[in-house]
Design a protein around this motif. Structure first.
Motif, PDB file in Angstrom:
ATOM      1  N   GLY A  39       0.749  -1.214  -0.203  1.00  0.00           N
ATOM      2  CA  GLY A  39      -0.201   0.090  -0.086  1.00  0.00           C
ATOM      3  C   GLY A  39       0.707   1.201   0.011  1.00  0.00           C
ATOM      4  O   GLY A  39       0.366   2.524   0.247  1.00  0.00           O
ATOM      5  N   GLN A  40       2.004   0.993  -0.186  1.00  0.00           N
ATOM      6  CA  GLN A  40       2.944   2.416  -0.086  1.00  0.00           C
ATOM      7  C   GLN A  40       2.809   3.080  -1.600  1.00  0.00           C
ATOM      8  O   GLN A  40       2.775   2.459  -2.985  1.00  0.00           O
ATOM      9  N   PRO A  41       3.118   4.251  -1.582  1.00  0.00           N
ATOM     10  CA  PRO A  41       2.749   5.121  -2.716  1.00  0.00           C
ATOM     11  C   PRO A  41       4.119   5.045  -3.802  1.00  0.00           C
ATOM     12  O   PRO A  41       5.223   4.712  -3.317  1.00  0.00           O
ATOM     13  N   ILE A  42       3.906   5.015  -5.031  1.00  0.00           N
ATOM     14  CA  ILE A  42       4.933   4.950  -5.744  1.00  0.00           C
ATOM     15  C   ILE A  42       5.283   6.198  -6.431  1.00  0.00           C
ATOM     16  O   ILE A  42       4.373   7.023  -7.211  1.00  0.00           O
ATOM     17  N   ALA A  43       6.515   6.855  -6.075  1.00  0.00           N
ATOM     18  CA  ALA A  43       7.028   8.243  -6.585  1.00  0.00           C
ATOM     19  C   ALA A  43       7.655   8.203  -7.859  1.00  0.00           C
ATOM     20  O   ALA A  43       8.457   6.990  -8.013  1.00  0.00           O
ATOM     21  N   GLY A  44       7.543   9.128  -8.693  1.00  0.00           N
ATOM     22  CA  GLY A  44       8.431   9.150 -10.046  1.00  0.00           C
ATOM     23  C   GLY A  44       7.693   8.108 -11.036  1.00  0.00           C
ATOM     24  O   GLY A  44       8.519   8.039 -12.244  1.00  0.00           O
ATOM     25  N   MET A  45       6.640   7.629 -11.161  1.00  0.00           N
ATOM     26  CA  MET A  45       6.031   6.709 -11.948  1.00  0.00           C
ATOM     27  C   MET A  45       5.499   7.831 -13.113  1.00  0.00           C
ATOM     28  O   MET A  45       4.913   8.847 -13.007  1.00  0.00           O
ATOM     29  N   ALA A  46       5.937   7.192 -14.443  1.00  0.00           N
ATOM     30  CA  ALA A  46       5.395   8.366 -15.594  1.00  0.00           C
ATOM     31  C   ALA A  46       3.891   7.571 -15.909  1.00  0.00           C
ATOM     32  O   ALA A  46       3.666   6.228 -16.296  1.00  0.00           O
ATOM     33  N   VAL A  47       3.140   8.574 -15.898  1.00  0.00           N
ATOM     34  CA  VAL A  47       1.837   8.091 -16.420  1.00  0.00           C
ATOM     35  C   VAL A  47       1.336   9.096 -17.567  1.00  0.00           C
ATOM     36  O   VAL A  47       1.571  10.403 -17.430  1.00  0.00           O
ATOM     37  N   VAL A  48       0.712   8.518 -18.501  1.00  0.00           N
ATOM     38  CA  VAL A  48       0.441   9.048 -19.785  1.00  0.00           C
ATOM     39  C   VAL A  48      -1.158   9.062 -20.048  1.00  0.00           C
ATOM     40  O   VAL A  48      -1.755   7.587 -19.934  1.00  0.00           O
ATOM     41  N   LEU A  49      -1.793   9.791 -20.505  1.00  0.00           N
ATOM     42  CA  LEU A  49      -3.377   9.715 -20.917  1.00  0.00           C
ATOM     43  C   LEU A  49      -3.342   9.927 -22.134  1.00  0.00           C
ATOM     44  O   LEU A  49      -2.933  11.164 -22.642  1.00  0.00           O
ATOM     45  N   PHE A  50      -3.755   8.739 -23.001  1.00  0.00           N
ATOM     46  CA  PHE A  50      -3.609   9.065 -24.306  1.00  0.00           C
ATOM     47  C   PHE A  50      -5.049   8.970 -25.046  1.00  0.00           C
ATOM     48  O   PHE A  50      -5.712   7.916 -24.895  1.00  0.00           O
ATOM     49  N   ASN A  51      -5.429   9.852 -25.888  1.00  0.00           N
ATOM     50  CA  ASN A  51      -6.519   9.827 -26.550  1.00  0.00           C
ATOM     51  C   ASN A  51      -6.417   9.280 -28.097  1.00  0.00           C
ATOM     52  O   ASN A  51      -5.905   9.907 -29.055  1.00  0.00           O
ATOM     53  N   PRO A  52      -6.930   7.993 -28.333  1.00  0.00           N
ATOM     54  CA  PRO A  52      -6.487   7.451 -29.679  1.00  0.00           C
ATOM     55  C   PRO A  52      -7.423   8.087 -30.846  1.00  0.00           C
ATOM     56  O   PRO A  52      -6.980   8.087 -31.980  1.00  0.00           O
ATOM     57  N   GLU A  53      -8.348   8.805 -30.172  1.00  0.00           N
ATOM     58  CA  GLU A  53      -9.154   9.488 -31.600  1.00  0.00           C
ATOM     59  C   GLU A  53      -8.270  10.584 -32.288  1.00  0.00           C
ATOM     60  O   GLU A  53      -8.459  10.815 -33.460  1.00  0.00           O
ATOM     61  N   VAL A  54      -7.558  11.290 -31.503  1.00  0.00           N
ATOM     62  CA  VAL A  54      -6.963  12.414 -31.980  1.00  0.00           C
ATOM     63  C   VAL A  54      -5.449  12.341 -31.935  1.00  0.00           C
ATOM     64  O   VAL A  54      -4.551  13.095 -32.384  1.00  0.00           O
ATOM     65  N   GLY A  55      -5.080  11.036 -31.437  1.00  0.00           N
ATOM     66  CA  GLY A  55      -3.462  10.719 -31.198  1.00  0.00           C
ATOM     67  C   GLY A  55      -2.678  11.746 -30.309  1.00  0.00           C
ATOM     68  O   GLY A  55      -1.437  11.872 -30.560  1.00  0.00           O
ATOM     69  N   THR A  62       3.786  10.755 -11.038  1.00  0.00           N
ATOM     70  CA  THR A  62       3.497  10.945  -9.757  1.00  0.00           C
ATOM     71  C   THR A  62       4.374  11.435  -8.682  1.00  0.00           C
ATOM     72  O   THR A  62       5.721  11.519  -8.916  1.00  0.00           O
ATOM     73  N   ASN A  63       3.848  12.076  -7.635  1.00  0.00           N
ATOM     74  CA  ASN A  63       4.625  12.827  -6.702  1.00  0.00           C
ATOM     75  C   ASN A  63       4.897  11.926  -5.547  1.00  0.00           C
ATOM     76  O   ASN A  63       5.004  10.783  -5.674  1.00  0.00           O
ATOM     77  N   SER A  64       5.622  12.488  -4.462  1.00  0.00           N
ATOM     78  CA  SER A  64       5.839  11.634  -3.306  1.00  0.00           C
ATOM     79  C   SER A  64       4.921  10.937  -2.558  1.00  0.00           C
ATOM     80  O   SER A  64       5.374   9.814  -2.093  1.00  0.00           O
ATOM     81  N   ARG A  65       3.674  11.217  -3.026  1.00  0.00           N
ATOM     82  CA  ARG A  65       2.501  10.444  -2.541  1.00  0.00           C
ATOM     83  C   ARG A  65       1.943   9.645  -3.294  1.00  0.00           C
ATOM     84  O   ARG A  65       0.860   9.021  -3.330  1.00  0.00           O
ATOM     85  N   GLY A  66       2.229   9.319  -4.625  1.00  0.00           N
ATOM     86  CA  GLY A  66       1.949   8.500  -5.475  1.00  0.00           C
ATOM     87  C   GLY A  66       0.734   9.233  -6.449  1.00  0.00           C
ATOM     88  O   GLY A  66       0.072   8.538  -6.986  1.00  0.00           O
ATOM     89  N   MET A  67       0.450  10.584  -6.216  1.00  0.00           N
ATOM     90  CA  MET A  67      -0.620  11.169  -6.596  1.00  0.00           C
ATOM     91  C   MET A  67      -0.155  11.676  -8.347  1.00  0.00           C
ATOM     92  O   MET A  67       0.850  12.259  -8.616  1.00  0.00           O
ATOM     93  N   PHE A  68      -1.214  11.485  -9.205  1.00  0.00           N
ATOM     94  CA  PHE A  68      -1.017  12.343 -10.461  1.00  0.00           C
ATOM     95  C   PHE A  68      -2.277  12.811 -10.797  1.00  0.00           C
ATOM     96  O   PHE A  68      -3.300  12.652 -10.299  1.00  0.00           O
ATOM     97  N   PHE A  69      -2.283  14.096 -11.645  1.00  0.00           N
ATOM     98  CA  PHE A  69      -3.511  15.020 -11.810  1.00  0.00           C
ATOM     99  C   PHE A  69      -3.378  15.357 -13.446  1.00  0.00           C
ATOM    100  O   PHE A  69      -2.277  15.902 -14.017  1.00  0.00           O
ATOM    101  N   PHE A  70      -4.521  14.957 -13.951  1.00  0.00           N
ATOM    102  CA  PHE A  70      -4.822  15.590 -15.452  1.00  0.00           C
ATOM    103  C   PHE A  70      -5.778  16.663 -15.265  1.00  0.00           C
ATOM    104  O   PHE A  70      -7.170  16.126 -14.849  1.00  0.00           O
ATOM    105  N   GLU A  71      -5.649  17.777 -15.707  1.00  0.00           N
ATOM    106  CA  GLU A  71      -6.875  18.829 -15.533  1.00  0.00           C
ATOM    107  C   GLU A  71      -7.217  19.106 -16.971  1.00  0.00           C
ATOM    108  O   GLU A  71      -6.637  19.095 -18.012  1.00  0.00           O
ATOM    109  N   TYR A  72      -8.321  19.564 -17.137  1.00  0.00           N
ATOM    110  CA  TYR A  72      -8.944  20.204 -18.353  1.00  0.00           C
ATOM    111  C   TYR A  72      -9.254  19.107 -19.329  1.00  0.00           C
ATOM    112  O   TYR A  72      -8.444  19.161 -20.712  1.00  0.00           O
TER     113      TYR A  72
END
Length: 107
Positions: A39-55, A62-72
């Motif tokens: 249950g420990q957070p993973i820091a430094g993980m690369a997270v990618v949000l990919f939209n296949p319709e528009v490429g 991820t930050n030190s608490r394992g958090m990532f955020f995509f806005e808009y």
């Protein structure tokens, strides 16, 4: 003459409300990446949000608490959420965004 101009402007604005579709909606995607066993957070993980319709892809880390955020994020869409550790793909999930999402991923 001024009265006529005001009526024209108001009429044009009213027509635009019905003719122009609403496509400016946006959502946010908040997540946390944890080690499945501890249950420990993973820091430094690369997270990618990919939209296949528009490429289009959006990378985050991820930050030190394992958090990532995509806005808009444009809603009403199908996206691939991918996670990379040291350049290797270790997680992929297809998600549908139709509003704000709060998720937790255990690896």
């Amino acid at each position: 003459m001024i009265y006529f101009k005001k009526i024209c402007v108001i009429s044009i604005m009213a027509v635009c409300l019905f003719v122009i579709p609403e496509t400016t909606y946006a959502a946010s995607l908040i997540g946390r990446v944890l080690v499945e066993v501890t249950g420990q957070p993973i820091a430094g993980m690369a997270v990618v949000l990919f939209n296949p319709e528009v490429g289009e892809s959006r990378p985050r880390y991820t930050n030190s608490r394992g958090m990532f955020f995509f806005e808009y994020v444009p809603i009403i869409g199908v996206y691939d959420l991918e996670m990379y550790w040291r350049g290797k793909l270790i997680y992929r999930k297809r998600i549908v965004i139709d509003g704000d999402i709060d998720m937790e991923v255990k690896l």
